[in-house]
Design a protein around this motif. Sequence first.
Motif, short mmCIF file in Angstrom:
data_model
loop_
_atom_site.label_atom_id
_atom_site.label_comp_id
_atom_site.label_asym_id
_atom_site.label_seq_id
_atom_site.Cartn_x
_atom_site.Cartn_y
_atom_site.Cartn_z
N LEU A 13 0.56 -1.16 -0.03
CA LEU A 13 -0.02 0.09 0.01
C LEU A 13 0.81 1.31 -0.15
CD1 LEU A 13 -3.04 -0.77 2.10
CD2 LEU A 13 -3.00 -0.21 -0.16
N ALA A 14 2.07 1.07 0.77
CA ALA A 14 2.82 2.46 0.58
C ALA A 14 3.63 2.65 -0.55
CB ALA A 14 4.04 2.27 1.84
N ASP A 15 3.79 1.44 -1.53
CA ASP A 15 4.32 1.72 -2.98
C ASP A 15 3.03 2.31 -3.57
OD1 ASP A 15 6.69 0.77 -2.11
OD2 ASP A 15 6.30 -1.27 -2.93
N ASN A 18 2.66 6.06 -2.94
CA ASN A 18 3.80 6.79 -3.59
C ASN A 18 3.77 6.92 -5.12
OD1 ASN A 18 5.02 7.83 -1.02
ND2 ASN A 18 5.98 5.57 -1.03
N SER A 19 3.24 5.94 -5.80
CA SER A 19 3.07 5.93 -7.32
C SER A 19 1.79 6.56 -7.85
CB SER A 19 3.28 4.53 -7.80
OG SER A 19 2.48 3.76 -7.26
N THR A 20 0.89 6.66 -7.13
CA THR A 20 -0.51 6.79 -7.81
C THR A 20 -0.90 8.44 -7.53
OG1 THR A 20 -2.81 6.21 -8.01
CG2 THR A 20 -2.11 6.30 -5.68
N SER A 21 -1.89 8.90 -8.22
CA SER A 21 -2.32 10.21 -8.16
C SER A 21 -3.58 10.56 -7.39
CB SER A 21 -2.30 10.75 -9.58
OG SER A 21 -3.23 10.47 -10.49
N MET A 22 -4.47 9.69 -7.48
CA MET A 22 -5.83 9.61 -6.86
C MET A 22 -6.24 8.40 -6.24
SD MET A 22 -8.66 11.41 -6.78
CE MET A 22 -10.23 11.36 -6.62
N ALA A 61 0.42 2.48 6.24
CA ALA A 61 0.81 2.93 5.07
C ALA A 61 0.68 4.27 4.43
CB ALA A 61 0.18 1.87 3.86
N LEU A 62 -0.26 4.94 5.07
CA LEU A 62 -0.16 6.44 4.75
C LEU A 62 0.58 7.19 5.23
CD1 LEU A 62 -4.36 6.93 4.92
CD2 LEU A 62 -2.80 7.05 2.80
N ASP A 63 1.41 6.94 6.36
CA ASP A 63 2.29 7.54 7.06
C ASP A 63 3.39 7.91 6.32
OD1 ASP A 63 0.98 7.86 9.42
OD2 ASP A 63 1.95 6.15 10.30
N GLY A 64 3.65 9.40 5.92
CA GLY A 64 4.70 9.75 5.09
C GLY A 64 4.27 10.14 3.60
N THR A 65 3.12 9.87 3.42
CA THR A 65 2.74 9.74 1.83
C THR A 65 2.06 11.16 1.65
OG1 THR A 65 0.79 8.58 1.96
CG2 THR A 65 2.87 7.39 1.56
N GLN A 66 1.77 11.57 0.54
CA GLN A 66 0.94 12.70 0.24
C GLN A 66 -0.39 12.52 0.58
OE1 GLN A 66 1.41 13.63 -4.16
NE2 GLN A 66 0.77 11.29 -4.60
N PHE A 67 -1.01 11.41 0.92
CA PHE A 67 -2.47 10.83 0.93
C PHE A 67 -2.75 10.94 2.45
CE2 PHE A 67 -1.64 8.96 -3.23
CZ PHE A 67 -2.48 10.00 -3.97
N ASN A 68 -1.76 11.34 3.28
CA ASN A 68 -2.16 11.37 4.82
C ASN A 68 -3.23 12.08 5.35
OD1 ASN A 68 -1.14 10.51 7.13
ND2 ASN A 68 0.02 12.10 7.65
N GLY A 69 -3.90 12.91 4.48
CA GLY A 69 -5.07 13.47 4.76
C GLY A 69 -6.39 12.80 4.60
N ALA A 79 -12.88 0.89 1.98
CA ALA A 79 -12.12 0.12 0.83
C ALA A 79 -11.51 1.31 0.07
CB ALA A 79 -13.12 -0.64 0.00
N LEU A 80 -10.46 0.93 -0.61
CA LEU A 80 -9.68 2.04 -1.20
C LEU A 80 -9.75 1.94 -2.92
CD1 LEU A 80 -6.36 2.05 1.17
CD2 LEU A 80 -8.52 3.69 0.99
N ALA A 81 -9.77 2.97 -3.54
CA ALA A 81 -9.79 2.75 -5.12
C ALA A 81 -8.55 3.71 -5.50
CB ALA A 81 -10.98 3.04 -5.69
N TRP A 82 -7.74 3.38 -6.59
CA TRP A 82 -6.89 4.26 -6.90
C TRP A 82 -6.64 3.89 -8.46
CZ3 TRP A 82 -5.71 0.36 -3.28
CH2 TRP A 82 -4.99 -0.76 -3.74
N SER A 83 -5.88 5.08 -8.76
CA SER A 83 -5.66 5.11 -10.22
C SER A 83 -4.60 6.20 -10.56
CB SER A 83 -6.72 5.18 -11.18
OG SER A 83 -6.47 5.35 -12.56
N GLU A 84 -3.87 6.05 -11.65
CA GLU A 84 -3.08 7.12 -12.12
C GLU A 84 -4.05 8.24 -12.89
OE1 GLU A 84 0.03 8.25 -12.04
OE2 GLU A 84 0.22 6.38 -10.76
N ASP A 85 -5.36 8.03 -13.52
CA ASP A 85 -5.95 8.76 -14.07
C ASP A 85 -7.23 9.10 -13.11
OD1 ASP A 85 -7.70 10.24 -15.70
OD2 ASP A 85 -8.34 8.47 -16.92
#
Length: 172
Positions: A13-15, A18-22, A61-69, A79-85
């Motif tokens: 999850l940390a990876d 760190n690699s996704t935008s949304m 996994a959120l600690d130290g990432t841009q999605f900490n909010g 549940a979490l959903a993520w994507s580059e788009d």
Amino acid sequence: MDRTEKRAFVAFLADVFNSTSMVVVTENKGLTVADVTELRRRVRAAGATYKVAKNRLASRALDGTQFNGIAPLLKGPTALAWSEDPVAVAKAIVEFAKTNDKLVVLGGALGSQTLGVAEVKALAELPSLDELRAKLVGMIQTPATRIAGVTQAPAAQLARVFGAYAKTGEAA
């Protein structure tokens, strides 16, 4: 899950973070297996990923990432959903939530900016990246076809004038 599986999942999850935008956070209380399978199919078709995660592991996994909010949203069955788009994942989740009231959008994050439910729904209404590319190509091609039409018009008019003179010469 034993400790090594938990560590591996937190690292995964940390990876991802760190690699996704949304990232979109949903509450999935009461979804059947068939519903979750259909949701995952739609999300995968949009080029995104949907994963149920333990809140404690996701918070670590959120600690130290841009999605900490989005950490405060991780309460209850989430549940979490993520994507580059960003538009694709928001659109897939929001459209499924419209047809299934058991899936509730709690919010999300676009980069370091935390989004509420209204912002995620507004993002879902935007055209996807592929749609925007198609519109841009269409806008670029339109002037070229107009120029070709304008340059061909005088030649076509001359041909019609010569044809008319030929017909009047034959008739006389």
